[in-house]
Design a protein around this motif. Sequence first.
Motif, PDB file in Angstrom:
ATOM      1  N   LYS A  71       0.842  -1.210   0.000  1.00  0.00           N
ATOM      2  CA  LYS A  71       0.000   0.000   0.000  1.00  0.00           C
ATOM      3  C   LYS A  71       0.872   1.253   0.000  1.00  0.00           C
ATOM      4  O   LYS A  71       0.564   2.227  -0.686  1.00  0.00           O
ATOM      5  CB  LYS A  71      -0.942   0.018   1.208  1.00  0.00           C
ATOM      6  CG  LYS A  71      -2.087  -0.931   1.093  1.00  0.00           C
ATOM      7  CD  LYS A  71      -3.012  -0.482  -0.011  1.00  0.00           C
ATOM      8  CE  LYS A  71      -3.921  -1.580  -0.446  1.00  0.00           C
ATOM      9  NZ  LYS A  71      -4.502  -1.354  -1.760  1.00  0.00           N
TER      10      LYS A  71
ATOM     11  N   GLU B  58       2.233   1.860  -3.425  1.00  0.00           N
ATOM     12  CA  GLU B  58       1.248   2.499  -4.305  1.00  0.00           C
ATOM     13  C   GLU B  58       1.325   4.023  -4.187  1.00  0.00           C
ATOM     14  O   GLU B  58       1.103   4.738  -5.158  1.00  0.00           O
ATOM     15  CB  GLU B  58      -0.172   2.024  -3.969  1.00  0.00           C
ATOM     16  CG  GLU B  58      -0.443   0.590  -4.373  1.00  0.00           C
ATOM     17  CD  GLU B  58      -1.814   0.105  -3.937  1.00  0.00           C
ATOM     18  OE1 GLU B  58      -2.681   0.938  -3.580  1.00  0.00           O
ATOM     19  OE2 GLU B  58      -2.030  -1.125  -3.941  1.00  0.00           O
TER      20      GLU B  58
ATOM     21  N   LYS C 256      -5.286   6.187   2.547  1.00  0.00           N
ATOM     22  CA  LYS C 256      -4.903   5.011   1.754  1.00  0.00           C
ATOM     23  C   LYS C 256      -5.232   3.730   2.520  1.00  0.00           C
ATOM     24  O   LYS C 256      -5.705   2.755   1.937  1.00  0.00           O
ATOM     25  CB  LYS C 256      -3.411   5.070   1.413  1.00  0.00           C
ATOM     26  CG  LYS C 256      -2.945   3.963   0.513  1.00  0.00           C
ATOM     27  CD  LYS C 256      -3.552   4.123  -0.861  1.00  0.00           C
ATOM     28  CE  LYS C 256      -2.956   3.209  -1.872  1.00  0.00           C
ATOM     29  NZ  LYS C 256      -3.605   3.367  -3.173  1.00  0.00           N
ATOM     30  N   PHE C 257      -5.001   3.747   3.822  1.00  0.00           N
ATOM     31  CA  PHE C 257      -5.268   2.568   4.631  1.00  0.00           C
ATOM     32  C   PHE C 257      -6.724   2.492   5.061  1.00  0.00           C
ATOM     33  O   PHE C 257      -7.288   1.398   5.160  1.00  0.00           O
ATOM     34  CB  PHE C 257      -4.311   2.516   5.825  1.00  0.00           C
ATOM     35  CG  PHE C 257      -2.915   2.218   5.394  1.00  0.00           C
ATOM     36  CD1 PHE C 257      -2.521   0.921   5.122  1.00  0.00           C
ATOM     37  CD2 PHE C 257      -1.994   3.240   5.208  1.00  0.00           C
ATOM     38  CE1 PHE C 257      -1.235   0.639   4.684  1.00  0.00           C
ATOM     39  CE2 PHE C 257      -0.708   2.972   4.771  1.00  0.00           C
ATOM     40  CZ  PHE C 257      -0.327   1.664   4.513  1.00  0.00           C
TER      41      PHE C 257
ATOM     42  N   ALA D 205      -9.204   3.369   3.269  1.00  0.00           N
ATOM     43  CA  ALA D 205      -9.963   2.948   2.088  1.00  0.00           C
ATOM     44  C   ALA D 205      -9.863   1.448   1.840  1.00  0.00           C
ATOM     45  O   ALA D 205     -10.665   0.880   1.114  1.00  0.00           O
ATOM     46  CB  ALA D 205      -9.482   3.721   0.854  1.00  0.00           C
ATOM     47  N   ASN D 206      -8.868   0.794   2.414  1.00  0.00           N
ATOM     48  CA  ASN D 206      -8.686  -0.644   2.229  1.00  0.00           C
ATOM     49  C   ASN D 206      -8.360  -1.255   3.580  1.00  0.00           C
ATOM     50  O   ASN D 206      -7.265  -1.754   3.805  1.00  0.00           O
ATOM     51  CB  ASN D 206      -7.561  -0.917   1.223  1.00  0.00           C
ATOM     52  CG  ASN D 206      -7.444  -2.389   0.898  1.00  0.00           C
ATOM     53  OD1 ASN D 206      -8.136  -3.228   1.453  1.00  0.00           O
ATOM     54  ND2 ASN D 206      -6.530  -2.712   0.009  1.00  0.00           N
ATOM     55  N   GLU D 207      -9.332  -1.216   4.468  1.00  0.00           N
ATOM     56  CA  GLU D 207      -9.047  -1.575   5.854  1.00  0.00           C
ATOM     57  C   GLU D 207      -8.837  -3.062   6.100  1.00  0.00           C
ATOM     58  O   GLU D 207      -8.406  -3.455   7.175  1.00  0.00           O
ATOM     59  CB  GLU D 207     -10.116  -1.032   6.787  1.00  0.00           C
ATOM     60  CG  GLU D 207     -11.477  -1.619   6.605  1.00  0.00           C
ATOM     61  CD  GLU D 207     -12.469  -1.072   7.610  1.00  0.00           C
ATOM     62  OE1 GLU D 207     -13.462  -1.752   7.840  1.00  0.00           O
ATOM     63  OE2 GLU D 207     -12.247   0.000   8.170  1.00  0.00           O
ATOM     64  N   THR D 208      -9.085  -3.904   5.107  1.00  0.00           N
ATOM     65  CA  THR D 208      -8.804  -5.326   5.300  1.00  0.00           C
ATOM     66  C   THR D 208      -7.464  -5.736   4.698  1.00  0.00           C
ATOM     67  O   THR D 208      -7.084  -6.897   4.790  1.00  0.00           O
ATOM     68  CB  THR D 208      -9.913  -6.213   4.700  1.00  0.00           C
ATOM     69  OG1 THR D 208      -9.906  -6.051   3.284  1.00  0.00           O
ATOM     70  CG2 THR D 208     -11.274  -5.880   5.282  1.00  0.00           C
ATOM     71  N   LEU D 209      -6.766  -4.806   4.072  1.00  0.00           N
ATOM     72  CA  LEU D 209      -5.471  -5.099   3.433  1.00  0.00           C
ATOM     73  C   LEU D 209      -5.570  -6.312   2.521  1.00  0.00           C
ATOM     74  O   LEU D 209      -4.765  -7.239   2.595  1.00  0.00           O
ATOM     75  CB  LEU D 209      -4.368  -5.291   4.477  1.00  0.00           C
ATOM     76  CG  LEU D 209      -3.989  -4.072   5.301  1.00  0.00           C
ATOM     77  CD1 LEU D 209      -2.998  -4.449   6.390  1.00  0.00           C
ATOM     78  CD2 LEU D 209      -3.412  -2.978   4.407  1.00  0.00           C
ATOM     79  N   GLY D 210      -6.582  -6.291   1.684  1.00  0.00           N
ATOM     80  CA  GLY D 210      -6.749  -7.386   0.736  1.00  0.00           C
ATOM     81  C   GLY D 210      -7.103  -8.710   1.392  1.00  0.00           C
ATOM     82  O   GLY D 210      -6.696  -9.768   0.920  1.00  0.00           O
TER      83      GLY D 210
END
Length: 144
Positions: free
Chosen positions: A14, A17, A97-98, A100-105
């Motif tokens: 992340k 990115e 950034k984190f 928005a994607n709190e499950t880390l994929g």
Amino acid sequence: MSQTGDIKLAIRDKLQELVTAQTLGEVIVLSKPVSIFNINADNFPAAVLANSSFDGQRDTNQSNEVTHTFEVLIIEKAENITTDTYLEDLSETIRKKFAANETLGGKAMAIEPASSQVGPISETDYSMVIFLVTLKVRSIEQLI
């Protein structure tokens, strides 16, 4: 690889990115603790991902809920700070950034980003400033 290792690599990805988006200059991943004075960044702002700590509690008789805490040190040259809100804007971009994607994929249940106060690297040299972005990543660890 360990669950903690997987999470660390997902955080690294992340942050990378943000290098691609030209928000960060580079990402440095530490494999062991080092003094801030021994970190050699070439591109700024630099994000330094340190080793984690963790805290856990029993979830069920087959799993634990674990909170992994990762600190990302952001190092910036004072000469690059061109507006009154530059550091706040940078911190917010990283936190979002984190968020928005709190499950880390799929590697985590949730992530809580927070940042610390900005300050100089040393009391005598104000050419570099630093702040921390702390990421508390919650996950379930299967015991069986």
